[in-house]
Scaffold this active site. Sequence first.
Site, short mmCIF file in Angstrom:
data_model
loop_
_atom_site.label_atom_id
_atom_site.label_comp_id
_atom_site.label_asym_id
_atom_site.label_seq_id
_atom_site.Cartn_x
_atom_site.Cartn_y
_atom_site.Cartn_z
N MET A 80 -0.30 32.21 -23.07
CA MET A 80 0.86 32.14 -23.87
C MET A 80 0.71 30.97 -25.00
SD MET A 80 3.83 33.43 -24.56
CE MET A 80 4.72 33.82 -23.15
N LYS A 95 10.03 2.80 6.57
CA LYS A 95 9.48 3.13 7.87
C LYS A 95 10.13 2.29 8.90
CE LYS A 95 4.84 3.40 9.76
NZ LYS A 95 3.38 3.30 9.56
N PHE A 154 0.88 -1.11 -0.15
CA PHE A 154 0.15 0.03 -0.02
C PHE A 154 0.96 1.37 0.14
CE2 PHE A 154 -2.40 3.39 2.57
CZ PHE A 154 -3.40 3.50 1.47
N GLN A 155 0.68 2.36 -0.92
CA GLN A 155 1.36 3.57 -1.15
C GLN A 155 2.81 3.14 -1.39
OE1 GLN A 155 -0.01 6.22 1.93
NE2 GLN A 155 -1.53 6.96 0.65
#
Length: 558
Positions: free
Chosen positions: A470, A161, A111-112
């Site tokens: 632009m 972590k 996850f992540q």
Amino acid sequence: MEKTGSEIIIEELKRQGVDLIFGMPGGAIMPLYDALYESGIRHILIRHEQAAAMAADGYARSTGRVGVCFTTSGPGATNLVTGLANAQMDSVPLVVVTGQVATYMIGSDAFQEADMYGISLPCTKYNYLVKDVQRLPQIVREAFHIARTGRPGPVLIDLPKDIQIATMDYDPGMEVDLTVVTREPSPEVDQEVIARMADAIHRARRPIIYAGGGVVHSGCYDLLKQFVELTQIPITTTVMALGIFPMRHPLCLGMPGMHGSHAVNYAISESDCLISLGVRFDDRVTGDLNKFAPKATILHVDIDAAEIGKRVRPHLSLHANVADALKELVKVVEPGDCAAWREEIAASNRKFPMGYHSDGSLKPQYLLEQLSEVIGGNAIMTTGVGQHQMWAAQFCSFDKPRHWLTSGGLGAMGYGLPAAIGAQLAHPDKLVINLDGDGSFQVNLQELATIDQYGIPVKTIILNNQYLGMVRQWQEYFFRRRYSETHYTRNPDFAKVAEGFGVRGMQLKKVEEVRPVLEEALSYDGPVVLDVFIAQEENVLPLVPAGKSLAEVIDFIE
């Protein structure tokens, strides 16, 4: 002393003198944020990670110090990529710490999880994936050393972590060998090359000094001024270097290239000696390389050896810090005779002055002339990217270094507001103005919430023409006015949006109100968003079309 990886990071940041961090916490970086909690280092909770990198960038550009930001893993880290690329292109020193999943989960699509080491390789000066807590003191000190030495740039530390919570016996006074990351010592100035350069400068009758961002990073503004006034050679500065030499000085020609004046581009094209200091010969300056400075002996001084000969092959080159080179040049150079050349350039400037058509509508050029008068060179200005950016470069005067902060190489819309936050926090007593376009402003307008939360008194001025200006301009000139997806037909009321964020909102629609409204906005004791409704199809001119020579110009006179 037993400390966790997170505590070691904080201690090492303090050792580097870090007093301000921008960022946003998340699951994979929570231990580091816990260590930050009572550290005494100020943290600014930003609303988008891209803005965290850009705020750190604004802090770094305005101070010359290393900017720092934290984000979590996965989307938090990938959101930084534009900010990293922006800093890499413009040589801005950053140290960025990203959370990462635990080392034993890397590669499992956790996850992540995102491979920030691989993703950031092309847009950082150096990067690390930390796998051993024992390496942390070395890594942090290396990161700051790499970021600030030589040609500055961003360094990323990807911090799993489990490394954040692992412990080691930490001695803050431990010795670290930085020679392992010093790719080469600061290059010594070759005196023979200096002598040959001095001779070429003395013999030149049509010389031009072309100075860039390397002068900003070397901090040699007084030496540059001494060199210019000693030789009496006209100087042009790139968009990255506006303010390194006083723009009101009679020898200052302004900006070269795509939106430079006739006089500057004429001078480069007719020069017989181009003295290039800390520049990378960007394509927006050179135009057609085969026709760039065709009559000139090109001299090039740069701290980055990779830049020498990369786009333009110099006749004489010096791999050195610009400050060191100028220090030696001013000792030996003898002024040549270029009085007639200076008058020739002045005649070109009189024939083709920087200007615009005044037709009674609210022209951005007029507003910026008035703004420049009001601030008198005493404000730090950041910009987004687009027409407003180039108009400011043309019509505002910058007389101090590190007072003009803009995304030059990458051209990243949304840069202005977060960069202004970083600059304002670095200089709380200075007036900081974010000049933006309605398109660029909307990329990071969420940072108004950050401004409100911390009471950051940035003044934002939006040049609102309801277009991606632009791009629309190029569609007008090169795509037969086929305005494909450039018209913002339903812009929000930016003054009301600002009020919703707790920031004072103002509007300006009439030419006769320009001066009093500007003075009111800039004197307000707090943050302001001033929405200025300008002529919708006004163009930035002169314009050298991409790939054309500097002599092939579209001008407002036509």
